[in-house]
Design a protein around this motif. Sequence first.
Motif, short mmCIF file in Angstrom:
data_model
loop_
_atom_site.label_atom_id
_atom_site.label_comp_id
_atom_site.label_asym_id
_atom_site.label_seq_id
_atom_site.Cartn_x
_atom_site.Cartn_y
_atom_site.Cartn_z
N ALA A 265 0.84 -1.19 0.00
CA ALA A 265 0.00 0.00 0.00
C ALA A 265 0.88 1.24 0.00
CB ALA A 265 -0.93 0.00 1.22
N MET A 266 0.21 2.38 -0.13
CA MET A 266 0.90 3.66 -0.14
C MET A 266 0.05 4.64 0.69
SD MET A 266 2.17 5.69 -3.56
CE MET A 266 3.41 4.48 -4.02
N VAL A 267 0.71 5.54 1.38
CA VAL A 267 -0.01 6.53 2.17
C VAL A 267 -0.79 7.44 1.23
CG1 VAL A 267 0.17 8.46 3.78
CG2 VAL A 267 1.66 6.45 4.05
N LYS A 268 -2.10 7.47 1.39
CA LYS A 268 -2.98 8.31 0.58
C LYS A 268 -3.25 9.65 1.26
CE LYS A 268 -6.17 9.49 -2.48
NZ LYS A 268 -6.60 10.75 -1.85
N GLU A 269 -3.37 9.62 2.58
CA GLU A 269 -3.75 10.82 3.32
C GLU A 269 -3.38 10.66 4.78
OE1 GLU A 269 -7.97 12.82 4.79
OE2 GLU A 269 -7.94 11.68 2.92
N ILE A 270 -2.95 11.75 5.40
CA ILE A 270 -2.78 11.77 6.86
C ILE A 270 -4.05 12.37 7.46
CG2 ILE A 270 -1.39 12.56 8.80
CD1 ILE A 270 0.96 12.80 6.88
N LYS A 271 -4.72 11.63 8.30
CA LYS A 271 -5.99 12.07 8.87
C LYS A 271 -5.76 13.10 9.98
CE LYS A 271 -9.15 8.89 9.38
NZ LYS A 271 -9.86 7.65 9.77
N ALA A 272 -6.82 13.76 10.35
CA ALA A 272 -6.71 14.82 11.37
C ALA A 272 -6.20 14.29 12.70
CB ALA A 272 -8.07 15.49 11.55
N ASP A 273 -6.48 13.00 12.99
CA ASP A 273 -6.04 12.43 14.26
C ASP A 273 -4.65 11.79 14.17
OD1 ASP A 273 -6.55 10.18 12.79
OD2 ASP A 273 -8.04 9.31 14.14
N GLY A 274 -3.99 11.94 13.00
CA GLY A 274 -2.63 11.42 12.84
C GLY A 274 -2.54 10.04 12.24
N ARG A 275 -3.68 9.36 12.11
CA ARG A 275 -3.66 8.04 11.48
C ARG A 275 -3.61 8.19 9.95
NH1 ARG A 275 -6.99 3.72 15.24
NH2 ARG A 275 -6.10 4.41 17.22
N LEU A 276 -3.41 7.06 9.25
CA LEU A 276 -3.16 7.11 7.81
C LEU A 276 -4.27 6.43 7.02
CD1 LEU A 276 0.58 5.96 7.86
CD2 LEU A 276 -0.28 8.31 7.99
N LYS A 277 -4.69 7.08 5.95
CA LYS A 277 -5.49 6.40 4.93
C LYS A 277 -4.55 5.81 3.90
CE LYS A 277 -9.94 8.81 4.99
NZ LYS A 277 -10.93 9.53 4.13
N LEU A 278 -4.97 4.71 3.29
CA LEU A 278 -4.11 3.98 2.37
C LEU A 278 -4.69 3.87 0.97
CD1 LEU A 278 -3.05 0.96 4.63
CD2 LEU A 278 -1.75 3.06 4.18
N GLU A 279 -3.79 3.67 0.02
CA GLU A 279 -4.14 3.30 -1.36
C GLU A 279 -3.49 1.95 -1.62
OE1 GLU A 279 -5.62 4.07 -5.35
OE2 GLU A 279 -5.98 5.09 -3.44
N LYS A 280 -4.25 1.01 -2.18
CA LYS A 280 -3.72 -0.33 -2.41
C LYS A 280 -2.68 -0.35 -3.53
CE LYS A 280 -8.25 -2.43 -1.52
NZ LYS A 280 -9.36 -3.15 -2.18
N ILE A 281 -1.72 -1.25 -3.38
CA ILE A 281 -0.81 -1.63 -4.47
C ILE A 281 -1.08 -3.10 -4.75
CG2 ILE A 281 1.58 -1.94 -5.19
CD1 ILE A 281 2.36 0.34 -3.32
N GLY A 282 -1.64 -3.39 -5.92
CA GLY A 282 -2.02 -4.76 -6.25
C GLY A 282 -3.48 -5.02 -5.94
N GLY A 283 -3.93 -6.20 -6.29
CA GLY A 283 -5.35 -6.53 -6.19
C GLY A 283 -5.69 -7.39 -4.99
N PHE A 284 -6.37 -6.80 -4.02
CA PHE A 284 -6.82 -7.55 -2.84
C PHE A 284 -7.91 -6.74 -2.14
CE2 PHE A 284 -3.40 -4.77 -1.58
CZ PHE A 284 -3.77 -4.24 -0.36
#
Length: 349
Positions: free
Chosen positions: A74-93
Amino acid sequence: MVDGNEIIRLIGDLVNIPSPSGRAEKAIAYTEAVFKSLGMPTQRTNKGALIATIKGKDDGKHRLLTAHVDTLGAMVKEIKADGRLKLEKIGGFPWNMVEGEYCEIETRTGRRYTGTILMHQTSVHVYKDAGKAERNDENIEVRIDEKVKSREDTEALGIGVGDFVSFHPRFAVTESGFVKSRHLDDKASVAILLHVVAKLKENGVELPYTTHILISNNEEIGYGGNSNIPPETVEYLAVDMGAIGDGQATDEYSVSICAKDASGPYHYALRQHLVALAEEHNIPYKIDIYPYYGSDASAAMRAGADVVHGLIGPGIDASHAFERTHRDSLVHTGTLIYHYLQSHLAVED
């Protein structure tokens, strides 16, 4: 002849090297070091893949075998307001395949931080819909193992959009011979090829045809082995996992020989040649069709390669999730490759 314990050792080394598609350099370097230790000339492609070559008796017709060292990630898509991370997938799953998994974030400067992939609505004591909330890009997040409470806290660690995220493999071997790990797709096959080449060298075997081993690094995103195929190549054999599930013939104890995947049929004469070799040498095998699957060989065909193409591999349970295979399947796959490399071409003039 083929040593299952040595293959498993190599698998353990490989799966513990993070190498999501787009960030596979360290795994490529590992395979390069093994080939060089065997005295094989190697070259890096512009895409970052690796080609190692064994010169054979016939240098006018070549074979190429490939396995891929890149994995899901995966790759970091966004840093959320609370400091946690949203992700973007790499590959199919689907996200549920990695929910609860430990992970590692690599920053642009090379710093590494650990974390856990979780649903936002994880605590049943807080979220009434914890069991029903959809596992999607919006709800899945990374809880970083650092004291972060805000976007600014996470940014201060050096974490940013585009940083790579790899999944903990949890590699384990049981007394009954099972190998459990993420990323057996396709590091099990890479380990098999490394071991078979070492055995050929150890036994002083001269191959009938010059043979190339392509360790590709972009298979999970569809274009790993579609280029850098020497023009003399006549046969192209991908070594990748055999997928197990309802309606499939493949199991964890045989070598899987693919007749067709989502790209269409594999070359019939090569498939028949591989089956004949398996039967001649008493190698347990299964012929199978993978309806939602593509390999480096099928990518090469889409790119216009004029080769005889085939696909074999060890049977892997729970593909693209927490995978498992057995020592028997690894050995039988390696044994078939060992004999295939010493055989005649499937289609001869």
